[in-house]
Design a protein around this motif. Structure first.
Motif, PDB file in Angstrom:
ATOM      1  N   UNK A 162      23.230 -16.107  61.919  1.00 53.02           N
ATOM      2  CA  UNK A 162      21.821 -16.538  61.770  1.00 53.02           C
ATOM      3  C   UNK A 162      21.216 -15.376  61.170  1.00 53.02           C
ATOM      4  N   UNK A 163      21.644 -14.131  60.745  1.00 55.04           N
ATOM      5  CA  UNK A 163      20.951 -13.163  60.352  1.00 55.04           C
ATOM      6  C   UNK A 163      20.412 -13.472  58.862  1.00 55.04           C
ATOM      7  N   UNK A 164      19.274 -13.710  58.602  1.00 57.83           N
ATOM      8  CA  UNK A 164      18.749 -13.777  57.350  1.00 57.83           C
ATOM      9  C   UNK A 164      18.944 -12.878  56.488  1.00 57.83           C
ATOM     10  N   UNK A 165      18.951 -11.295  56.756  1.00 58.25           N
ATOM     11  CA  UNK A 165      19.008 -10.311  55.886  1.00 58.25           C
ATOM     12  C   UNK A 165      20.459 -10.489  55.393  1.00 58.25           C
ATOM     13  N   UNK A 166      21.299 -10.712  56.151  1.00 61.51           N
ATOM     14  CA  UNK A 166      22.654 -10.623  55.839  1.00 61.51           C
ATOM     15  C   UNK A 166      22.934 -11.686  54.786  1.00 61.51           C
ATOM     16  N   UNK A 167      22.370 -13.113  54.617  1.00 63.15           N
ATOM     17  CA  UNK A 167      22.442 -13.821  53.629  1.00 63.15           C
ATOM     18  C   UNK A 167      21.822 -13.256  52.463  1.00 63.15           C
ATOM     19  N   UNK A 198      12.480 -19.728  54.605  1.00 63.49           N
ATOM     20  CA  UNK A 198      11.593 -19.267  53.652  1.00 63.49           C
ATOM     21  C   UNK A 198      11.969 -18.075  52.627  1.00 63.49           C
ATOM     22  N   UNK A 199      12.462 -16.846  53.090  1.00 62.62           N
ATOM     23  CA  UNK A 199      12.990 -16.076  52.222  1.00 62.62           C
ATOM     24  C   UNK A 199      14.253 -16.383  51.348  1.00 62.62           C
ATOM     25  N   UNK A 200      15.057 -17.201  52.011  1.00 55.36           N
ATOM     26  CA  UNK A 200      16.150 -17.545  51.397  1.00 55.36           C
ATOM     27  C   UNK A 200      15.788 -18.594  50.050  1.00 55.36           C
TER      28      UNK A 200
END
Length: 736
Positions: A162-167, A198-200
């Motif tokens: 669930x880590x956004x930065x990794x995606x 949101x960032x994705x």
């Protein structure tokens, strides 16, 4: 700056002791009160070391070495820093940040493989932790080994799904590898896995925006723009104060022609920063898109106050005021643009165009001012040439045209093709300046530049119906034909001119040559057009070869089945020869569907009725024709014949006399008058008007030999039809 930092850092052992003290706090140790009161460092250090457990002692030692290594890094002594980090690692192998700092220093010393080995060992010892993998992926990225980095980051995602930065990172690597669809799928996977959407969606919206900008098909462009708007709107909902998102959304709405929505976003931006020049510029564009031109001008006026030296803003204002028909304001803004950017020629060109009609000398002055700043600018020279041409200053126009040609070729460092009408108007300038020897060569250049130049030239010099102009044109086209014997358009045009001069044998000789020469020729369709067959047929008709004329008129109609002139001419030819009268009536009625107010076509219909013996119908139609063409000798002659058929010889004689006054060369009218004992030589001179008849203005426009509006550089000429006349009078072709 580095020396200053090193001076304040103090000796390395000082940092070491400070780190040990910090480690005590981190370790949570409590010292006995009597030991805390000791004044000597040595005794305190010994008792402190005894108080620490082995594990905490190892951590404190590692932290001390870590701090010492950081001091070396500040001093840019990366080798000693690496050694200190290694001691920290040996003291406490479980303090993970040490590995990251060691990897960084190995990279600084160009030991990338050692950094990879170090972090791989760490990841293998901690298979349940994502951080070692993230650091290892970063090392691969630093080494530009993107495929390996992608594999490592993907492994980290399995641990931390669930880590956004990794995606975001894996998607970015896929973009860099040119695997855009996989990158978009990765962003969607992050949204589905519960990472912060949101960032994705913001990144995905930016990708869709690029796709929309690069699409050539409007439906595809609209598809990607809609998807981009969906994603960026969702990202903006999570970050409503993000000005970059607001600008991106405003631009997208602007591109989607949603001016109102774009304006709302730009207004939000301007509430946060009223001096945001880009937002003001975009909002002006949105207002213009909404056709709210006054609002657009108001916004640009604000921008002009913020940027008083921005010539681009003044140019945009000038264009807006032009559209609003506020000529004075447009001129002021173009003048401000010229002042802000005196080396930019566009403002001078705009001023020249704006002042051309009402203030031609002021327009010339504006362009000459531009030449003071840019004396070798071919665009200003060319515009000046058109202005001088319009002012009938042909010698000056020739000089300006030649300067434009010279500077264009100098700028390109080679011979170049000039803009669409350049050589056409230069040929006209030579012609009007009576330098006819120079015309064929220049007209040849015009022909190479624009296949329609010959027709345009002929139209413009013959439009005023002066036969001497046609006579002057013949040697020009003959010289051009000698220079370009393979250009079939030249003898065709020469044939038209001879036909215009009623030199039908010469016309037929040339048109026969063209027709026969182009059989099975690749250029046949370009020359043997409906217009060609029209004039070819007309020449045969005037030469009384009616059967061949009929065949050629049908050839013309095959190529242009809606040409009203051809239907009328064929109908009139039949009527004159008492042939196919019903078919003739059908054809002229078809012509009248296209041009119901044509006096010539109405006269043809009346003449057909006359030939059919329907004199009342003939009188009605010929009178309608006379209302439109009161001085036309053919229509007057026809009305005379109708009056005679209606047993009104006095009125017939009056009409014939008027017809003869308008055209003393009409021998058939002279014979009719002589039959009724009228001596035409003793009658009223041709220029005098019979007192009992009014002469309303004809409904045809007079043509000027000089075009009213010069053609701007780069535009194609748009003359009236240079071959088929505006008003073909039943086979009386009165202009080319």
């Amino acid at each position: 700056m580095a020396r200053h930092i090193r001076k304040r850092a103090g000796p390395p052992w000082a940092n070491y002791l400070a780190a040990v003290a910090a480690a005590v706090v981190v370790g949570g140790c409590q010292l006995p009160a009597q030991q805390a009161a000791l004044g000597e460092h040595e005794a305190g250090a010994v008792d402190l070391a005894e108080a620490l457990t082995a594990e905490k002692k190892a951590f404190a030692e590692a932290l001390a070495h870590f701090a010492l290594a950081q001091t070396y890094e500040v001093q840019r002594d990366y080798e000693r820093a690496l050694a200190a980090y290694d001691r920290a690692r040996q003291a406490d192998p479980e303090y993970l940040p040490t590995y990251m700092r060691m990897a960084i220093n190995l990279l600084r010393q160009r030991k990338g493989e050692d950094a990879v080995t170090l972090l791989r060992e760490l990841a293998e010892r901690h298979p349940d932790k994502a951080q070692p993998l993230i650091w290892l992926g970063s090392v691969y990225r630093q080494k530009h080994e993107l495929d390996q980095a992608l594999d490592i980051y993907s492994a980290a995602l399995e641990i931390y799904p669930t880590e956004t930065a990794l995606y975001l990172t894996t998607a970015d690597l896929l973009f860099q590898l040119g695997r855009e669809d996989e990158a978009l799928a990765q962003l969607q996977a992050g949204i589905d896995a519960g990472a912060r959407s949101a960032p994705l969606r913001r990144v995905r919206g930016e990708v869709y925006t690029r796709r929309a900008a690069g699409a050539t098909d409007s439906a595809v462009r609209r598809h990607w723009r809609t998807k981009a708007l969906d994603d960026l709107e969702a990202a903006w909902a999570a970050a409503p104060n993000d000005t970059d998102l607001l600008m991106a959304l405003g631009d997208l709405q602007l591109q989607a022609d949603n001016g109102e929505a774009a304006i709302a976003h730009f207004e939000r931006l301007l509430r946060r920063d009223p001096t945001n020049a880009l937002a003001l510029e975009r909002m002006a564009q949105a207002y213009e898109q909404q056709d709210e031109l006054e609002s657009a001008a108001g916004v640009l006026e604000q921008l002009a106050k913020l940027q008083p030296t921005n010539a681009r803003v003044f140019m945009a204002l000038g264009a807006l005021y032009e559209t609003l028909d506020e000529r004075a304001k447009a001129i002021v803004n173009y003048q401000l643009a010229a002042r802000a950017a005196p080396q930019e020629p566009t403002a001078y060109l705009k001023l020249g165009l704006l002042k051309m009609e009402d203030e031609p000398q002021a327009a010339i002055t504006a362009l000459e001012t531009g030449l003071e700043q840019r004396p070798e600018d071919p665009r200003i020279w060319e515009m000046l040439a058109y202005l001088k041409f319009n002012e009938a200053r042909y010698a000056d126009a020739i000089n300006a045209f030649r300067a434009a040609e010279r500077y264009t070729q100098a700028a390109m460092d080679r011979p170049v093709s000039m803009s669409g009408n350049f050589y056409l108007y230069l040929a006209l300038a030579y012609y009007y300046n009576r330098q006819t020897d120079d015309v064929p060569e220049v007209l040849g250049q015009a022909l190479e530049q624009n296949p329609d130049a010959l027709e345009a030239f002929a139209h413009l010099i013959l439009a005023d119906d002066e036969t001497d102009r046609a006579e002057q044109a013949i040697p020009i086209f003959e010289a051009l034909y000698a220079a370009y014997p393979e250009e079939w358009a030249i003898p065709a045009m020469l044939g038209y001119i001879h036909s215009f001069r009623e030199e039908y044998e010469e016309a037929l000789d040339l048109l026969d040559r063209v027709y026969n020469g182009l059989q099975d020729h690749e250029d046949a369709d370009d020359i043997l057009t409906a217009r060609f067959f029209f004039w070819y047929a007309a020449a045969h008709e005037r030469n009384k070869d009616y059967a061949r004329a009929e065949e050629l008129f049908y050839e013309s109609l095959e190529r242009d089945p809606d040409n009203a002139e051809t239907y009328n001419y064929l109908a009139y030819m039949w009527a004159e020869n008492d042939m196919n009268l019903e078919q003739a009536k059908t054809y002229v009625l078809r012509a009248l569907e296209d041009r119901p107010d044509s006096g010539a076509f109405i006269d043809t219909l009346g003449w057909i009725y006359f030939k059919q013996g329907r004199y009342d119908d003939a009188y009605r139609e010929i009178q309608r024709a006379l209302d439109k063409l009161p001085d036309d000798p053919v229509v007057l002659d026809h009305m005379g014949d109708i009056y005679l058929a209606l047993d009104q010889p006095d009125k017939a004689i009056a009409k014939w006399k008027r017809a003869f006054e308008k055209d003393p060369d009409k021998e058939d009218v002279a014979r009719k008058l002589a039959t009724h004992d009228v001596d035409v030589l003793k009658e009223t001179p041709p220029d005098e008007q019979a007192p009992d008849e009014e002469t309303p203005e004809p409904d045809t426009d007079e043509c000027s030999t000089v075009p009213d509006d010069p053609v701007e550089p780069g535009e194609e000429p748009v003359p009236d039809d240079p071959v088929v006349p505006d008003e073909m009078h039943n086979g009386e072709t009165n202009q080319l």
